[in-house]
Scaffold this motif. Structure first.
Motif, PDB file in Angstrom:
ATOM      1  N   GLU A 742       0.874  -1.173   0.000  1.00 16.33           N
ATOM      2  CA  GLU A 742       0.000   0.000   0.000  1.00 16.33           C
ATOM      3  C   GLU A 742       0.911   1.223   0.000  1.00 16.33           C
ATOM      4  N   ILE A 743       1.072   1.861  -1.186  1.00 19.55           N
ATOM      5  CA  ILE A 743       2.050   2.929  -1.372  1.00 19.55           C
ATOM      6  C   ILE A 743       1.327   4.217  -1.722  1.00 19.55           C
ATOM      7  N   ASP A 744       1.595   5.252  -0.944  1.00 17.22           N
ATOM      8  CA  ASP A 744       1.043   6.586  -1.224  1.00 17.22           C
ATOM      9  C   ASP A 744       1.925   7.240  -2.289  1.00 17.22           C
ATOM     10  N   PRO A 745       1.392   7.524  -3.463  1.00 18.53           N
ATOM     11  CA  PRO A 745       2.231   8.086  -4.541  1.00 18.53           C
ATOM     12  C   PRO A 745       2.638   9.533  -4.298  1.00 18.53           C
ATOM     13  N   LEU A 746       2.071  10.196  -3.290  1.00 23.35           N
ATOM     14  CA  LEU A 746       2.358  11.615  -3.032  1.00 23.35           C
ATOM     15  C   LEU A 746       3.073  11.797  -1.702  1.00 23.35           C
ATOM     16  N   CYS A 747       4.018  10.911  -1.421  1.00 24.64           N
ATOM     17  CA  CYS A 747       4.722  10.991  -0.135  1.00 24.64           C
ATOM     18  C   CYS A 747       5.657  12.193  -0.060  1.00 24.64           C
ATOM     19  N   GLY A 748       6.162  12.687  -1.199  1.00 20.22           N
ATOM     20  CA  GLY A 748       7.132  13.769  -1.188  1.00 20.22           C
ATOM     21  C   GLY A 748       8.553  13.258  -1.303  1.00 20.22           C
ATOM     22  N   PHE A 749       9.521  14.176  -1.079  1.00 22.56           N
ATOM     23  CA  PHE A 749      10.936  13.860  -1.248  1.00 22.56           C
ATOM     24  C   PHE A 749      11.625  13.749   0.110  1.00 22.56           C
ATOM     25  N   VAL A 750      12.622  12.878   0.152  1.00 24.71           N
ATOM     26  CA  VAL A 750      13.508  12.797   1.302  1.00 24.71           C
ATOM     27  C   VAL A 750      14.939  12.959   0.805  1.00 24.71           C
ATOM     28  N   LEU A 751      15.831  13.400   1.677  1.00 24.69           N
ATOM     29  CA  LEU A 751      17.239  13.560   1.317  1.00 24.69           C
ATOM     30  C   LEU A 751      17.979  12.316   1.794  1.00 24.69           C
ATOM     31  N   ALA A 752      18.355  11.444   0.830  1.00 23.95           N
ATOM     32  CA  ALA A 752      18.938  10.159   1.211  1.00 23.95           C
ATOM     33  C   ALA A 752      19.791   9.610   0.086  1.00 23.95           C
ATOM     34  N   ASP A 753      20.610   8.644   0.458  1.00 23.44           N
ATOM     35  CA  ASP A 753      21.425   7.921  -0.512  1.00 23.44           C
ATOM     36  C   ASP A 753      20.568   6.778  -1.059  1.00 23.44           C
ATOM     37  N   PRO A 754      20.323   6.709  -2.374  1.00 23.87           N
ATOM     38  CA  PRO A 754      19.472   5.651  -2.927  1.00 23.87           C
ATOM     39  C   PRO A 754      19.979   4.270  -2.576  1.00 23.87           C
ATOM     40  N   THR A 755      21.300   4.097  -2.583  1.00 21.82           N
ATOM     41  CA  THR A 755      21.849   2.780  -2.268  1.00 21.82           C
ATOM     42  C   THR A 755      21.514   2.385  -0.835  1.00 21.82           C
ATOM     43  N   GLN A 756      21.621   3.356   0.069  1.00 25.02           N
ATOM     44  CA  GLN A 756      21.313   3.060   1.456  1.00 25.02           C
ATOM     45  C   GLN A 756      19.828   2.765   1.664  1.00 25.02           C
ATOM     46  N   VAL A 757      18.951   3.513   0.989  1.00 20.49           N
ATOM     47  CA  VAL A 757      17.513   3.258   1.107  1.00 20.49           C
ATOM     48  C   VAL A 757      17.193   1.874   0.557  1.00 20.49           C
ATOM     49  N   HIS A 758      17.827   1.552  -0.601  1.00 22.20           N
ATOM     50  CA  HIS A 758      17.640   0.219  -1.157  1.00 22.20           C
ATOM     51  C   HIS A 758      18.107  -0.854  -0.159  1.00 22.20           C
ATOM     52  N   GLN A 759      19.218  -0.575   0.501  1.00 25.89           N
ATOM     53  CA  GLN A 759      19.764  -1.503   1.499  1.00 25.89           C
ATOM     54  C   GLN A 759      18.776  -1.673   2.667  1.00 25.89           C
ATOM     55  N   ILE A 760      18.133  -0.578   3.092  1.00 25.33           N
ATOM     56  CA  ILE A 760      17.154  -0.643   4.184  1.00 25.33           C
ATOM     57  C   ILE A 760      15.978  -1.533   3.801  1.00 25.33           C
ATOM     58  N   ILE A 761      15.429  -1.300   2.607  1.00 26.68           N
ATOM     59  CA  ILE A 761      14.251  -2.072   2.173  1.00 26.68           C
ATOM     60  C   ILE A 761      14.596  -3.545   2.063  1.00 26.68           C
ATOM     61  N   MET A 762      15.708  -3.838   1.418  1.00 26.92           N
ATOM     62  CA  MET A 762      16.094  -5.228   1.204  1.00 26.92           C
ATOM     63  C   MET A 762      16.363  -5.931   2.535  1.00 26.92           C
ATOM     64  N   ASN A 763      17.021  -5.238   3.446  1.00 33.68           N
ATOM     65  CA  ASN A 763      17.355  -5.858   4.733  1.00 33.68           C
ATOM     66  C   ASN A 763      16.092  -6.191   5.533  1.00 33.68           C
ATOM     67  N   LEU A 764      15.147  -5.254   5.605  1.00 32.66           N
ATOM     68  CA  LEU A 764      13.925  -5.503   6.355  1.00 32.66           C
ATOM     69  C   LEU A 764      13.095  -6.617   5.724  1.00 32.66           C
ATOM     70  N   CYS A 765      13.011  -6.627   4.380  1.00 35.13           N
ATOM     71  CA  CYS A 765      12.230  -7.668   3.709  1.00 35.13           C
ATOM     72  C   CYS A 765      12.909  -9.043   3.856  1.00 35.13           C
ATOM     73  N   THR A 766      14.249  -9.045   3.801  1.00 30.94           N
ATOM     74  CA  THR A 766      14.970 -10.315   3.973  1.00 30.94           C
ATOM     75  C   THR A 766      14.743 -10.868   5.381  1.00 30.94           C
ATOM     76  N   ASN A 767      14.798 -10.003   6.386  1.00 28.94           N
ATOM     77  CA  ASN A 767      14.525 -10.452   7.753  1.00 28.94           C
ATOM     78  C   ASN A 767      13.108 -11.018   7.879  1.00 28.94           C
ATOM     79  N   ALA A 768      12.133 -10.342   7.237  1.00 25.69           N
ATOM     80  CA  ALA A 768      10.752 -10.835   7.269  1.00 25.69           C
ATOM     81  C   ALA A 768      10.652 -12.200   6.605  1.00 25.69           C
ATOM     82  N   ASN A 769      11.377 -12.369   5.491  1.00 25.12           N
ATOM     83  CA  ASN A 769      11.398 -13.674   4.792  1.00 25.12           C
ATOM     84  C   ASN A 769      11.925 -14.768   5.714  1.00 25.12           C
ATOM     85  N   HIS A 770      13.023 -14.474   6.421  1.00 22.04           N
ATOM     86  CA  HIS A 770      13.591 -15.470   7.341  1.00 22.04           C
ATOM     87  C   HIS A 770      12.615 -15.814   8.470  1.00 22.04           C
ATOM     88  N   ALA A 771      11.821 -14.834   8.920  1.00 20.01           N
ATOM     89  CA  ALA A 771      10.882 -15.073  10.018  1.00 20.01           C
ATOM     90  C   ALA A 771       9.716 -15.955   9.591  1.00 20.01           C
TER      91      ALA A 771
END
Length: 1014
Positions: A742-771
């Motif tokens: 469930e993604i809100d398309p109008l969330c706005g902008f954040v100041l972040a490193d794309p690689t790090q954000v990608h790393q955050i998403i992948m890490n949390l989803c991988t942990n959920a997969n293991h659980a």
């Protein structure tokens, strides 16, 4: 003496003869010939020896025994109290078919419903066309006889209302009326439901329907004092066996502090007080009377059903004594059993015959002697009583039937001021009202209730008023003739003053309690609420009429039954300790449900005050919430301090570790340049270089976690990156895991490193997969925007006000154990199997989010899953971060001054630079490097220096060199830095800033850039 004995004997023998003739039956009675006997079958539902059954049999036999025609009885006991089931009744029917096959039966009497139903059901096969009379029929309705011939009988009607009325009258302090109906038989429950509403207004009604004896005992023991129990059922199950009604009554009445009533006379003398009872003997007598009419030839159809057999008030003498009930309070027609009978009453005729002569002979002598003795005693008592009465602390006044004073004793003179001579022969008239004197008021009271008790304001001789309490009763002579009135008069001035003082004190106390700023209530000895102040009602909503009884209070304040039991037990224990130690009660703390349904944490303090208890309630809900929030903040602070300490340690290690990696990577690259391409050694060196690079990336993760490696941030739409990541992630997850986004398309902008954000998403989803990998589940991913302001700041206490993009990753896996939830963000902590995780994933995410100014939050329920929420601050303007990518190929050559205190690193970098065709001068001391530069400022094209060195750090060395030659390019290197970044270095005039380890390509790129600028 002989004359006296002869006189007795002369009188005794005639009296004895008279008594014998009196007791002798008449011989003139006509002797009748005995007629033929009738055969009557009596069928009982109970068993022989069962009191109710025996009582019915006695009534039947008494009536038949008085009839002239003899009767032969056949008694059958179905024994339904102890035997049940269709098979039993079927076998009984077969047995009776054999037993009564050749037996002539003229009439059948059935006692109680079960016997009647058995005969009716089997009448055709057993006793067809034989008249039937039933007795003790419950639940009778005329429709029950529809289609049935030759049937009449007597119904059993209880008088429950009369029993309740007499019980409440004999026990005026009753507050609870308890009906015991084991098994909850519907028609007996209906007796209870049909009671008038007025009983509910007088007392609290409680019904016990439990079948188990122990459970009934527990419920009765929990009800407290001031109750009356009424037993309405005959049996109770105990280990699957029925207990007789009598044994049940004996069990309930033994060592019980409350009176027990029922509706049947068979338990009278077993422990019940009594009531308006159904008599089994009367039931049997009425049924027998109907049976005799049928046997005399009256058609059954002409004998109506007897439905209104009067019950009788009956009571047990021993129980009346036990509960202090005066026989005069009973109805006039009441029967009292077990009442002690004198020897005379038991042997009245014998005593009359034997002693009448003696009595008549001695009557005159005894009377004369008694008269003389009594006269002497009376004279003595008169003098003695006057002496005693003179010492009484009250005034004792005897007035004659004419109302004039005959005795003026005790404190009469002291109280009224009149002497005995002033009063004798005068009327007792000292009260202030001239229309009605004391004597008239006393006479009016005695005429009404045989005694007078009241308070009267009287005048003393000096004219002052005195309040007097008067107790008067009629005085009788020994012959029972009224001779006057004796009155006790007591000065109650001090009592009135004390009472008024007490009343004023109570008024002050109640006002003080009513105006108390603390919620307060008063309870009596039964724990009923006697008073609540305004503050109590204001905070909790309850008024006195809402919770006036203890039961109402407990059910309202603690609606959950289990929690209520815990609270009641806590209070009982505290009260017991208080009574044992004669000390104030310790503080109680419980959750209180207020009238609107909300729950508040409260402190309770109880202070005993004579027969009342003062209970002060303190609402500590806010304090508890604040303490809970404080604990959470302290926990977060300790976690933050721990993470900072770990970060500082990681940074300290990184410097030395990067230097070691630089040596390893440098020598590996140099060695690879010296060997032929595609050789085995080259492949081995590639593995060394790959391992070094992996270690290099690991150090970067550690530095990112500890906020010591600066990353390049760009204005970023997380929703776009999230969609791309999910498209890549879906194929890698097993089919047993369902993904919902469930993604809100109008969330706005954040100041972040794309690689790090990608790393955050992948890490949390991988942990959920293991659980969820063992049993599957659902992965919910939500992206939304929220605003934190003063209205909802309490929900996000760790965030500053503003807008945030929230990434929520929830799984339905095994969850996180409570003892582990505080450790999951620590580096190297993991619960995964070896080879499935390093323990750095969540620690790295924690460091990244903290660097962004956001937070990561987790909630978990073991066996139900976990929810991770990541908060990114929203930026209001899009920032453009330029990232210039230079070509990684050296173009120019020059002379380099290389400064580093690590000699191994110095050597390998020198070789690498030499391999790149640079001329290198090395120094392991920053002071030596500054000296050689001062001597020949133009001898170098660029300077590469380490930051962390003894004597002089690299930044200070650069400042001194730039003072000598401002245009010299300087590259500052470090294994870690918590003080320097590119902007800081550039502000000092240093051209480039680089983190170790430096590879050959990195060195070539840096030198190409600075020398190209030069």
């Amino acid at each position: 003496m002989n004359f006296f004995l002869r006189s007795i004997l002369h009188f005794f023998y005639p009296c004895l003869l008279i008594a014998l003739l009196w007791a002798t039956p008449s011989f003139a009675a006509e002797i009748q010939k005995e007629p033929d006997s009738r055969q009557v079958l009596i069928v009982q539902s109970g068993y022989e020896g069962y009191p109710w059954t025996d009582s019915q049999n006695k009534g039947i036999q008494d009536v038949f025994s008085a009839a002239p025609q003899p009767t032969d009885f056949f008694f059958e006991y179905i024994d339904t109290k102890r035997n049940h089931g269709k098979a039993y009744l079927k076998n009984l029917q077969k047995f009776w078919e054999i037993k009564y096959r050749n037996q002539q039966i003229d009439l059948i009497i059935t006692c109680d419903n079960q016997a009647y139903e058995f005969i009716i059901k089997n009448r055709i096969s057993l006793f067809q066309n034989i008249p039937l009379v039933f007795a003790g029929m419950n639940k009778f309705k005329p429709a029950m006889l529809r289609g049935k011939r030759l049937v009449t009988g007597v119904t059993e009607e209880n008088d429950l209302e009369a029993t309740i009325d007499i019980a409440l009258r004999l026990h005026p302090k009753t507050k609870k009326l308890v009906f015991i109906i084991p098994g909850a038989q519907p028609y007996r429950l209906q007796w209870f439901k049909d009671l008038p509403v007025r009983y509910r207004e007088e007392v609290e009604q409680i019904i016990i329907t439990a079948r188990e004896l122990d459970e009934i005992d527990r419920e009765l023991d929990s009800l407290g004092p001031n109750l009356v129990a009424i037993l309405l059922n005959s049996v109770v199950v105990r280990d699957g066996i029925y207990m007789s009604f009598e044994k049940f009554v004996i069990h309930l009445a033994t060592n019980r502090p409350f009176p027990l009533y029922t509706l049947w006379d068979n338990t009278l003398g077993q422990g019940i007080v009594g009531g308006k009872l159904i008599r089994g003997e009367l039931q049997g007598r009425k049924a027998a009377e109907l049976a005799l009419k049928i046997l005399r030839g009256i058609p059954v159809a002409e004998l109506p059903i007897l439905e209104k057999i009067p019950n009788q008030y009956m009571f047990d003498w021993h129980q009346l004594q036990r509960f202090n009930i005066d026989i005069s309070d009973l109805p006039a027609e009441a029967v009292v059993v077990n009442r002690p009978i004198s020897f005379y009453a038991q042997n009245k005729r014998l005593v009359q015959v034997t002693l009448s002569g003696i009595f008549l002979l001695l009557l005159l002598v005894i009377s004369l002697a008694t008269a003389v003795i009594n006269l002497k005693k009376a004279q003595k008592k008169v003098f003695l009583s006057d002496d005693i009465l003179e010492q009484m602390p009250e005034a004792i006044v005897l007035t004659g039937m004419d109302g004039n004073i005959e005795k003026w004793l005790g404190r009469a003179e002291e109280i009224f001021g009149y002497s005995e001579s002033d009063c004798l022969g005068r009327a007792l008239a000292f009260n202030q009202s001239s229309e009605l004197n004391i004597t008239e008021q006393i006479e009016a009271g005695i005429e009404k209730s045989s005694r007078f008790l009241g308070e009267i304001a009287c005048l003393r001789k000096d004219g002052t008023s005195v309040p007097i309490e008067v107790t008067s009763t009629r005085a009788f002579s020994r012959s029972g003739i009224a001779v006057g009135t004796i009155s006790i008069l007591q000065d109650i001035s001090e009592r009135r003053e004390a009472k008024e003082s007490l009343r004023a004190s109570e008024d002050r106390f109640r006002k003080m309690i009513a105006k108390s700023p603390m919620p307060t209530m008063l309870t009596n000895q039964n724990y009923d609420i006697a008073f609540v102040n305004d503050k109590f009602t204001e905070l909790f909503g309850y008024r006195l009429e809402d919770i006036e009884t203890g039961r109402k209070w407990w059910k309202s304040a603690y609606p959950d039954a289990n929690y209520r039991r815990r609270a009641e037990e806590g209070w009982r224990v505290a009260i017991k300790k208080m009574l044992a130690g004669d000390a104030d009660m310790a503080r109680q703390e419980w959750d209180l449900t207020v009238k609107d349904g909300s729950v508040r944490r409260c402190e309770f303090y109880m202070v005993p005050i004579e027969d009342l208890s003062l209970v002060i309630v303190n609402d500590i809900s806010q304090r508890v919430r604040e303490a809970s929030e404080k604990n959470k903040l302290e926990l977060r602070l300790r976690q933050a301090q721990k993470m900072e300490a770990i970060g500082a340690l990681a940074g300290g290690i990184a410097h030395d570790f990067n230097n070691i990696l630089a040596v390893i990577l440098g020598y590996a690259e140099l060695a690879k340049d010296e060997i032929p391409a595609n050789s085995i050694i080259g492949e081995d060196l590639d593995q060394v270089i790959e391992g070094g690079n992996r270690a290099k990336e690991l150090v970067k993760q550690i530095l990112a976690f500890s906020r010591q490696e600066k990353v390049k941030r760009l204005p970023l739409q997380v929703q776009v990156l999230l969609k791309e990541t999910m498209r890549m992630l879906r194929p890698s997850l097993p089919s047993t895991i369902e993904i919902q986004t469930e993604i809100d398309p109008l969330c706005g902008f954040v100041l972040a490193d794309p690689t790090q954000v990608h790393q955050i998403i992948m890490n949390l989803c991988t942990n959920a997969n293991h659980a969820m990998e063992k049993s599957g589940g659902r992965l919910d991913i939500e992206l939304k925007r929220i605003s934190v302001d003063e209205g909802n700041r309490h929900k996000y206490s760790s965030l500053v006000p503003g807008d945030y993009v929230v990434l929520v990753v929830a799984d339905t896996g095994e969850g996180i154990a409570p003892h582990n939830i505080g450790k999951i963000f620590e580096p190297y902590f993991t619960t995964k199997e070896i080879g499935k995780g390093t323990g750095m994933g969540l620690a790295t995410i924690h460091g990244i989010i903290r660097e962004y100014g956001g937070i990561i939050d987790v909630a978990s329920d073991p066996e139900h899953g976990s929810v991770f929420s990541v908060f990114f601050p929203v930026i209001t303007t899009e920032k453009v971060v330029a990232d210039t990518v230079a070509q990684d190929s050296p173009q120019d050559r020059g002379r380099i001054l290389l400064v580093d205190d690590e000699k191994l690193l110095l050597t390998v970098i020198q070789k690498v630079l030499a391999r790149l065709d640079y001329r290198v001068t090395t120094k392991s001391s920053s002071l030596e490097a500054l000296t050689i530069f001062k001597e020949s400022p133009d001898a170098f094209d660029a300077i590469i220096t380490d930051q962390t060195m003894p004597d002089m750090v690299g930044s200070d060395l650069a400042q001194e060199i730039l003072k000598i030659r401002a245009d010299i390019p300087i590259i500052l290197c470090t294994g870690y830095s918590d003080q320097f970044d590119a902007d800081r270095v550039h502000s000092l005039g240093i051209r480039e800033f680089a983190l170790k380890p430096l590879t050959k390509g990195t060195l070539a790129h840096l030198l190409s850039r600075v020398l190209g600028d030069y």
